[in-house]
Design a protein around this motif. Structure first.
Motif, PDB file in Angstrom:
ATOM      1  N   THR A   1      -4.789  10.586 -12.654  1.00  0.00           N
ATOM      2  CA  THR A   1      -6.120  10.725 -12.076  1.00  0.00           C
ATOM      3  C   THR A   1      -6.179   9.798 -10.873  1.00  0.00           C
ATOM      4  O   THR A   1      -5.918   8.602 -10.990  1.00  0.00           O
ATOM      5  CB  THR A   1      -7.207  10.354 -13.104  1.00  0.00           C
ATOM      6  OG1 THR A   1      -7.090  11.234 -14.220  1.00  0.00           O
ATOM      7  CG2 THR A   1      -8.593  10.492 -12.497  1.00  0.00           C
TER       8      THR A   1
ATOM      9  N   LYS B   1      -8.476   8.435  -7.649  1.00  0.00           N
ATOM     10  CA  LYS B   1      -9.799   8.323  -7.040  1.00  0.00           C
ATOM     11  C   LYS B   1      -9.662   7.638  -5.682  1.00  0.00           C
ATOM     12  O   LYS B   1      -9.078   6.560  -5.580  1.00  0.00           O
ATOM     13  CB  LYS B   1     -10.751   7.512  -7.918  1.00  0.00           C
ATOM     14  CG  LYS B   1     -12.132   7.377  -7.290  1.00  0.00           C
ATOM     15  CD  LYS B   1     -13.093   6.613  -8.167  1.00  0.00           C
ATOM     16  CE  LYS B   1     -14.455   6.539  -7.476  1.00  0.00           C
ATOM     17  NZ  LYS B   1     -15.410   5.783  -8.271  1.00  0.00           N
TER      18      LYS B   1
ATOM     19  N   THR C   1     -12.372  12.348  -7.091  1.00  0.00           N
ATOM     20  CA  THR C   1     -11.303  12.149  -8.065  1.00  0.00           C
ATOM     21  C   THR C   1     -10.571  13.476  -8.263  1.00  0.00           C
ATOM     22  O   THR C   1     -11.207  14.523  -8.367  1.00  0.00           O
ATOM     23  CB  THR C   1     -11.887  11.676  -9.413  1.00  0.00           C
ATOM     24  OG1 THR C   1     -12.591  10.450  -9.199  1.00  0.00           O
ATOM     25  CG2 THR C   1     -10.800  11.447 -10.429  1.00  0.00           C
TER      26      THR C   1
END
Length: 116
Positions: A3, A5, A28
């Motif tokens: 993930t 961001k 994100t």
């Protein structure tokens, strides 16, 4: 899967396994990153990263955490192939003994527990 961001005020790009991805400010995305690209993204300071990188090309995935006393190392390739077939384990393109043993151990470690 990682993930990613973007913590910056402007859009930033990141090189994923599938190709470059643009990440808008504050956005994100979930992507696959090689270990090298993960390290590179960390060094930029532009992203918050959470998750595990994919093995780099040519690098093998870590072996399953299975005891080595399972007897697989003592068997021949033919015996291992027969065992995999009997346990319905897909060996994929594994041809080398070490790869077949790893595939069996991985399948066994991820298989649901059988009730006694």
């Amino acid at each position: 899967m990682v993930t990613v961001k973007n913590t910056q005020a402007g859009p930033r790009g990141i090189n994923t396994v599938a190709g470059p991805v643009s990440v808008d400010p504050g956005a994100t995305v979930d992507v696959k990153l090689s270990k090298a690209e993960f390290r590179s993204a960390e060094r930029t300071g532009w992203f918050d990263l959470d998750g595990d990188a994919e093995p780099d090309e040519g690098e093998k995935a870590p072996a399953a955490d299975v005891p080595a006393d399972d007897g697989l190392e003592d068997q021949t390739i033919a015996q291992l192939t027969e065992l995999a077939s009997a346990e319905a384990i897909d060996l994929g393109d594994a041809k080398l003994k070490a790869d077949i043993v790893a595939a069996i151990r991985t399948a066994r470690s991820t298989a649901p527990e059988k009730e006694a």
